[in-house]
Write an enzyme that holds these catalytic residues in place. Structure first.
Site, PDB file in Angstrom:
ATOM      1  N   CYS A 117       0.857  -1.188   0.000  1.00  0.00           N
ATOM      2  CA  CYS A 117       0.000   0.000   0.000  1.00  0.00           C
ATOM      3  C   CYS A 117       0.892   1.236   0.000  1.00  0.00           C
ATOM      4  O   CYS A 117       1.959   1.232   0.617  1.00  0.00           O
ATOM      5  CB  CYS A 117      -0.886   0.013   1.246  1.00  0.00           C
ATOM      6  SG  CYS A 117      -1.889   1.503   1.414  1.00  0.00           S
ATOM      7  N   GLN A 135     -12.894  -0.372   2.607  1.00  0.00           N
ATOM      8  CA  GLN A 135     -13.618  -1.581   2.196  1.00  0.00           C
ATOM      9  C   GLN A 135     -14.177  -2.268   3.445  1.00  0.00           C
ATOM     10  O   GLN A 135     -13.508  -2.306   4.482  1.00  0.00           O
ATOM     11  CB  GLN A 135     -12.673  -2.516   1.423  1.00  0.00           C
ATOM     12  CG  GLN A 135     -12.302  -1.963   0.039  1.00  0.00           C
ATOM     13  CD  GLN A 135     -11.299  -2.863  -0.680  1.00  0.00           C
ATOM     14  OE1 GLN A 135     -11.497  -4.074  -0.779  1.00  0.00           O
ATOM     15  NE2 GLN A 135     -10.225  -2.264  -1.173  1.00  0.00           N
TER      16      GLN A 135
END
Ligand code: 4D9
Length: 167
Positions: A117, A135
Site C-alpha cells: 500500500c 472496504q
C-alpha cells in the site's frame, strides 16, 4: 433534480472533497450553487465533520498489505506486476506476523519495507477514518480492535492485510 455533486474522501489528504461524476468537476470547497441543506443531503455527506456526535466515530489505524494476482490493482510501489497467489501472499504475511509478534515498532518497520500500500511511506499509517470510507471487511476488522491491538489476517479486494489500531 439532483445537482450531480457528491462528497468523496481524499485518501492522500484524509479530507473530503466535492466531485461531480457527470461533469468530472472536483473542488475542495462546496459548489457555490448548493445550499447548506443541499450539501448535507449529498451522497457521501457522512464524510463531512460535525455530524451528530457518536455515530461518526473516527479511528486511526495502520496496516501491512500483501497484494496478490487477484488483487483489485495487482501492482504497487514495490512490484510493478504482482503474480503471487492469495495463498502465497497469506504465507508471506504470516511470516511477517511471526517477526513482529506484539511489537508495534517492528510492525511499522515491516510495513515501511514490505506493505504493497502507498501508506508504506508513512509506516502503514492510514490516518483517521470513519465508517463508510474503507472496504467493508477492513472497516469491520479495524473498528472491532482496541487501541494497540492487531487484527488477524483479513482479506479485501486489495489483498491480505494485518491491521494495527493506533487511536
Ligand atoms: O487504498 C489505498 N491504497 C491501495 C491499497 C489499499 N487497499 C486498502 C483497503 C483498505 C484499507 C487500506 C488499503 N490500502 C493501493 O495503494 O493500491 C490507500 C492508500 C492510503 C495512503 C494514506 C492514507 C490512506 C490510504 S488508503
Amino acid at each position: 433534480m439532483s445537482s450531480g455533486w457528491e462528497i468523496r474522501m481524499s485518501n492522500s489528504k484524509g479530507i473530503p472533497y466535492y466531485f461531480n461524476p457527470s461533469t468530472k468537476q472536483s473542488s475542495w470547497d462546496a459548489p457555490s450553487e448548493l445550499s447548506e441543506d443541499q450539501i448535507k443531503s449529498l451522497p457521501g455527506s457522512q464524510h463531512l465533520t460535525g455530524g451528530s456526535s457518536g455515530d461518526a466515530e473516527t479511528i486511526t489505524a495502520s496496516h501491512l498489505l500483501v497484494k496478490h494476482k487477484d488483487s483489485r490493482r495487482p501492482s504497487s510501489w514495490k512490484e510493478t506486476n504482482i503474480t503471487r497467489t492469495k495463498e502465497e501472499a497469506t504465507d508471506i504475511l504470516r511470516e511477517y506476523q511471526a517477526q513482529f509478534g506484539t511489537s508495534c515498532k517492528t510492525f511499522e518497520e515491516l510495513a515501511s519495507l514490505h506493505s504493497d500500500c502507498s501508506s508504506h511511506s508513512q509506516k502503514g499509517n492510514l490516518g483517521p477514518f470513519s465508517k463508510g470510507q474503507m472496504q467493508k471487511p477492513f472497516e469491520d476488522a479495524a473498528f472491532a480492535l482496541q487501541v494497540g491491538e492487531f487484527s488477524d489476517i483479513i482479506s479485501t479486494d486489495s489483498g491480505v492485510h494485518i491491521i494495527l489500531r493506533t487511536a
